[in-house]
Design a protein around this motif. Structure first.
Motif, PDB file in Angstrom:
ATOM      1  N   GLU A 115       0.841  -1.205   0.000  1.00  0.00           N
ATOM      2  CA  GLU A 115       0.000   0.000   0.000  1.00  0.00           C
ATOM      3  C   GLU A 115       0.872   1.250   0.000  1.00  0.00           C
ATOM      4  O   GLU A 115       0.572   2.236  -0.674  1.00  0.00           O
ATOM      5  N   GLY A 116       1.986   1.174   0.779  1.00  0.00           N
ATOM      6  CA  GLY A 116       2.945   2.293   0.814  1.00  0.00           C
ATOM      7  C   GLY A 116       3.516   2.569  -0.582  1.00  0.00           C
ATOM      8  O   GLY A 116       3.920   3.688  -0.886  1.00  0.00           O
ATOM      9  N   GLU A 117       3.531   1.535  -1.400  1.00  0.00           N
ATOM     10  CA  GLU A 117       4.065   1.708  -2.767  1.00  0.00           C
ATOM     11  C   GLU A 117       2.962   2.106  -3.753  1.00  0.00           C
ATOM     12  O   GLU A 117       3.178   2.134  -4.959  1.00  0.00           O
ATOM     13  N   GLY A 118       1.767   2.335  -3.215  1.00  0.00           N
ATOM     14  CA  GLY A 118       0.682   2.833  -4.068  1.00  0.00           C
ATOM     15  C   GLY A 118      -0.298   1.786  -4.562  1.00  0.00           C
ATOM     16  O   GLY A 118      -1.207   2.092  -5.334  1.00  0.00           O
ATOM     17  N   VAL A 119      -0.144   0.533  -4.106  1.00  0.00           N
ATOM     18  CA  VAL A 119      -1.068  -0.515  -4.574  1.00  0.00           C
ATOM     19  C   VAL A 119      -2.436  -0.345  -3.905  1.00  0.00           C
ATOM     20  O   VAL A 119      -2.520  -0.118  -2.692  1.00  0.00           O
ATOM     21  N   LYS A 120      -3.487  -0.447  -4.683  1.00  0.00           N
ATOM     22  CA  LYS A 120      -4.853  -0.375  -4.128  1.00  0.00           C
ATOM     23  C   LYS A 120      -5.411  -1.797  -4.050  1.00  0.00           C
ATOM     24  O   LYS A 120      -5.479  -2.487  -5.071  1.00  0.00           O
ATOM     25  N   PHE A 121      -5.815  -2.191  -2.856  1.00  0.00           N
ATOM     26  CA  PHE A 121      -6.354  -3.549  -2.689  1.00  0.00           C
ATOM     27  C   PHE A 121      -7.859  -3.557  -2.968  1.00  0.00           C
ATOM     28  O   PHE A 121      -8.569  -2.620  -2.636  1.00  0.00           O
ATOM     29  N   ARG A 122      -8.312  -4.658  -3.568  1.00  0.00           N
ATOM     30  CA  ARG A 122      -9.737  -4.747  -3.916  1.00  0.00           C
ATOM     31  C   ARG A 122     -10.483  -5.708  -3.000  1.00  0.00           C
ATOM     32  O   ARG A 122     -11.691  -5.803  -3.045  1.00  0.00           O
ATOM     33  N   SER A 123      -9.742  -6.504  -2.204  1.00  0.00           N
ATOM     34  CA  SER A 123     -10.412  -7.500  -1.355  1.00  0.00           C
ATOM     35  C   SER A 123      -9.799  -7.476   0.044  1.00  0.00           C
ATOM     36  O   SER A 123      -8.820  -6.772   0.289  1.00  0.00           O
ATOM     37  N   GLU A 124     -10.393  -8.271   0.921  1.00  0.00           N
ATOM     38  CA  GLU A 124      -9.830  -8.370   2.292  1.00  0.00           C
ATOM     39  C   GLU A 124      -8.955  -9.605   2.437  1.00  0.00           C
ATOM     40  O   GLU A 124      -8.571  -9.982   3.534  1.00  0.00           O
ATOM     41  N   THR A 125      -8.676 -10.292   1.346  1.00  0.00           N
ATOM     42  CA  THR A 125      -7.989 -11.581   1.460  1.00  0.00           C
ATOM     43  C   THR A 125      -6.481 -11.434   1.632  1.00  0.00           C
ATOM     44  O   THR A 125      -5.892 -10.419   1.242  1.00  0.00           O
ATOM     45  N   ASP A 126      -5.892 -12.484   2.175  1.00  0.00           N
ATOM     46  CA  ASP A 126      -4.427 -12.540   2.256  1.00  0.00           C
ATOM     47  C   ASP A 126      -3.835 -12.836   0.875  1.00  0.00           C
ATOM     48  O   ASP A 126      -2.732 -12.413   0.545  1.00  0.00           O
ATOM     49  N   THR A 127      -4.630 -13.529   0.037  1.00  0.00           N
ATOM     50  CA  THR A 127      -4.128 -13.964  -1.274  1.00  0.00           C
ATOM     51  C   THR A 127      -3.780 -12.799  -2.191  1.00  0.00           C
ATOM     52  O   THR A 127      -2.844 -12.885  -2.997  1.00  0.00           O
ATOM     53  N   GLU A 128      -4.513 -11.700  -2.030  1.00  0.00           N
ATOM     54  CA  GLU A 128      -4.288 -10.604  -2.984  1.00  0.00           C
ATOM     55  C   GLU A 128      -2.842 -10.103  -2.936  1.00  0.00           C
ATOM     56  O   GLU A 128      -2.306  -9.661  -3.953  1.00  0.00           O
ATOM     57  N   VAL A 129      -2.206 -10.207  -1.767  1.00  0.00           N
ATOM     58  CA  VAL A 129      -0.796  -9.749  -1.709  1.00  0.00           C
ATOM     59  C   VAL A 129       0.078 -10.581  -2.659  1.00  0.00           C
ATOM     60  O   VAL A 129       1.041 -10.071  -3.223  1.00  0.00           O
ATOM     61  N   VAL A 130      -0.277 -11.847  -2.815  1.00  0.00           N
ATOM     62  CA  VAL A 130       0.532 -12.718  -3.687  1.00  0.00           C
ATOM     63  C   VAL A 130       0.449 -12.208  -5.127  1.00  0.00           C
ATOM     64  O   VAL A 130       1.467 -12.086  -5.831  1.00  0.00           O
ATOM     65  N   ALA A 131      -0.775 -11.873  -5.547  1.00  0.00           N
ATOM     66  CA  ALA A 131      -0.954 -11.385  -6.921  1.00  0.00           C
ATOM     67  C   ALA A 131      -0.145 -10.098  -7.122  1.00  0.00           C
ATOM     68  O   ALA A 131       0.566  -9.946  -8.125  1.00  0.00           O
TER      69      ALA A 131
END
Ligand code: M6R
Length: 634
Positions: A115-131
């Protein structure tokens, strides 16, 4: 738990993946989704909350063309079941799609950094970080990006990944979550378990921790996390498609209950050679077992109940003391084990996370480890020093039935094997025990034949029970609100003693799992120390009272329940006349058998009882809510 299915080949992938996901439904899930590489340089994702038929409907209106795809059934860990949280998840550019089974333990930290690098998350999952991590490290080579991302990840995973820039390719990896590669002709597959592959191939490669596999229609390559090639054996699985189908039964659970006599018979004929028990595949040295000074059994759920029964007969037939622990407790205490301890892990799936962790702990402490598993090549089977397979065929219903009696049968034989090695049984008793054990398949069949004959009566009784149950509920709700607060309105107590005390636990587990009716198993002798306070006319009390050395004690316990108005449903040996004096509501009979082996018979009508009640209540018998077939996370 979550299920993964991937396909790359010559055929349209969408329907193949849907079909694969349907085979994984039994693992338990709350949402599903698919990502298809639709030619050119893009990936299309469709996902939805609820059953796979919802995804199927969605794909009818938005079909996706393409010959490479990954699909997923999600069992929520991080974030509610919803479309947004369903897999696949994509990176910010939507060029990478990921499905995942497991838990990323450092996901908060990784998310904060991203997030600090500007990524916007679309879900609450742990998996999204992998993507997002794979997207971040992608420089034209998907396998390198996956490996780079995995170096930052802590936790458990089986993942499958697509890149829009690399058509006809899936990269997958595993760490402590199961993943199997299916080998086809000009096509290849990935799946969380072999049952999903049986429609297409019987040639599989079980991936190991740290393996990163790349599949294309032309073949596959496996490397470790540092990119060094690793060799894995292709094995031919013996299960076939028919075994994974309902075969005319209304539910898998009923089919699996009916398979039990055949499975028990096959185990006995495979392992018994005259008066000798043979475990030819057991790689552990017999001398190591002969020197043991204690046995520790670890398992979860139904497998734990099989372990509890085994404690009684191993202690009776050998000189070995036995402890039994649920795996989740075992791993967080400091069990005293050493090289003279034999640790037996029991697991149908061979993938249960807590049991696997317990096994690793036991190995670390130098104990000899033997596992009793059903799924060939599963992690627990591979990591144990010795494995005994139950060969019960795929168990699809979430509620375990045939795996339980198969585990018990193997454990009876293991007890006889220990006795043989340690000289604790004389020839006469061995002969008598073996001939009694050999009667079990036919006696089980008798119980099942009678059920078939009296099927309507079972259904009528279940219907009658349903009426009484709801009457009891409404009585408390409508007419006596104060009392409702103080007294339970409808539940089951399962009572047993001695070797059938675990049967009480297992019977109660079956009922609560599939009918959602509160049910508790208790040692009958403990009634007076608490549970008797619950007795009035409302609980239904299943009393497991076959002919045994504790029969009279059991009858006294039943009398105490009757004296307080409780409704009893006894499970007794055929020809028991005494029980009628206690005016049972329904009576269940089993054929006469030596008490030691009675748990193999007493459980069968209790499985049928749970099945009949859940069917009458209209529940989803094979896939009860919230449950997963194999619990691959802690
Ligand atoms: O695959 P395992 O035998 O290790 O699974 C253990 C339990 O999760 C399992 O027995 C579970 O309790 C079943 N749903 C019981 O019917």
């Amino acid at each position: 738990m979550c299920g993964i299915f991937g396909y790359t080949g010559q055929r349209q992938a969408q329907d193949l993946v849907l079909q694969g996901l349907k085979h994984l439904e039994y693992r338990g899930y709350d949402s599903s989704g698919i990502a298809v590489q639709n030619g050119g340089s893009s990936i299309s994702i469709e996902k939805t909350h609820g059953k796979i038929r919802n995804l199927e409907e969605l794909l009818k209106t938005h079909p996706i063309k393409g010959t490479t795809a990954i699909g997923h059934t999600r069992w929520a860990t991080h974030g509610m079941p919803s479309r947004e949280n369903a897999h696949p998840h994509a990176d910010s550019s939507s060029h990478i799609a990921v499905v995942h089974n497991g838990i990323i333990e450092n996901f908060f930290d990784l998310k904060k950094t991203l997030e600090g690098e500007g990524v916007k998350f679309r879900s609450e999952t742990d998996t999204e970080v992998v993507a997002h991590l794979i997207g971040k490290y992608y420089r034209g080579n998907l396998e390198n990006a996956v490996r780079r991302a995995l170096r930052e990840i802590k936790g458990t995973y089986a993942i499958a990944v697509l890149s829009s820039a690399e058509p006809d390719k899936i990269v997958a990896a595993r760490w402590d979550s199961p993943l199997v590669l299916g080998v086809g002709e000009r096509e290849n597959y990935l799946a969380s378990d072999v049952a999903a592959l049986l429609d297409h191939t019987q040639r599989v490669v079980y991936l190991d921790n740290g393996d990163v596999v790349t599949i294309t229609p032309a073949g596959s390559s496996i490397n470790d996390l540092n990119g060094r090639p690793v060799k894995r054996e292709t094995v031919k699985i013996t299960w076939n498609v028919a075994q994974a189908k309902k075969g005319g039964y209304e539910h898998y659970m009923l089919k699996e209950i009916f398979e039990q006599p055949g499975i028990v018979g096959a185990i006995l004929s495979e392992r018994l050679k005259g008066q000798k028990v043979r475990f030819d595949e057991l790689t552990i040295k017999p001398a190591r077992l002969a020197r043991a000074d204690k046995v520790v059994i670890i398992a979860c759920g139904t497998a734990y109940h099989a372990g509890l029964v085994a404690k009684y007969f191993i202690e009776e037939l050998t000189d070995l003391p036995v402890w039994v622990d649920t795996s989740s407790e075992f791993r967080y205490r400091d069990p005293k084990l050493d090289k003279r301890t034999v640790v037996i892990t029991i697991s149908q799936s061979g993938e249960t996370a807590d049991t696997l962790a317990g096994l690793r702990e036991a190995r670390k402490k130098g104990a000899a480890t033997v596992s009793v598993c059903n799924v060939l090549g599963s992690t627990i089977a591979r990591e144990s020093e010795g494995v005994i397979y139950t060969h019960a065929g795929p168990e699809i219903a979430v509620a375990s039935t045939k795996a339980y009696t198969a585990q018990l049968t193997v454990l009876y034989l293991l007890a006889l094997y220990f006795a043989q090695l340690r000289g604790t049984l004389d020839a006469k008793r061995t002969k008598r025990l073996i001939s009694e054990l050999l009667r079990v398949p036919a006696l089980m069949q008798r119980i099942l034949d009678r059920y078939k004959k009296d099927r309507q009566e079972w259904a009528d009784n279940a219907h009658d029970f349903n009426r009484r149950y709801h009457e009891a509920l409404s009585k408390y709700v409508e007419s006596d609100p104060q009392r409702r607060k103080r007294s339970p309105s409808g539940f089951f107590l399962y009572l047993g003693r001695n070797i059938n005390y675990p049967t009480a636990l297992e019977g109660a587990l079956k009922l609560k799992e599939i009918s959602y009716i509160p049910a508790e198993g208790y040692p009958a002798g403990e009634m007076k120390h608490g549970p008797i306070a619950l007795i009035d006319e409302n609980p239904w009390v299943i009393c497991i009272a076959p002919k045994s050395r504790t029969y009279d004690k059991m009858i006294s316990n039943i009398q105490e329940i009757r004296a307080r108005g409780g409704c009893i449903i006894p499970v007794v040996t055929e020809g028991d006349t005494e029980i009628h004096r206690l005016q049972p509501m329904y009576l269940i009979e089993i054929p006469e058998i030596d008490e030691l082996f009675s748990p193999l018979l007493t459980i069968v009508p209790l499985q049928l009882l749970a099945y009949s009640v859940a069917r009458e209540f209209g529940e989803d018998i094979d896939q009860p809510r919230n449950l997963a077939k194999s619990v691959t996370v802690e």
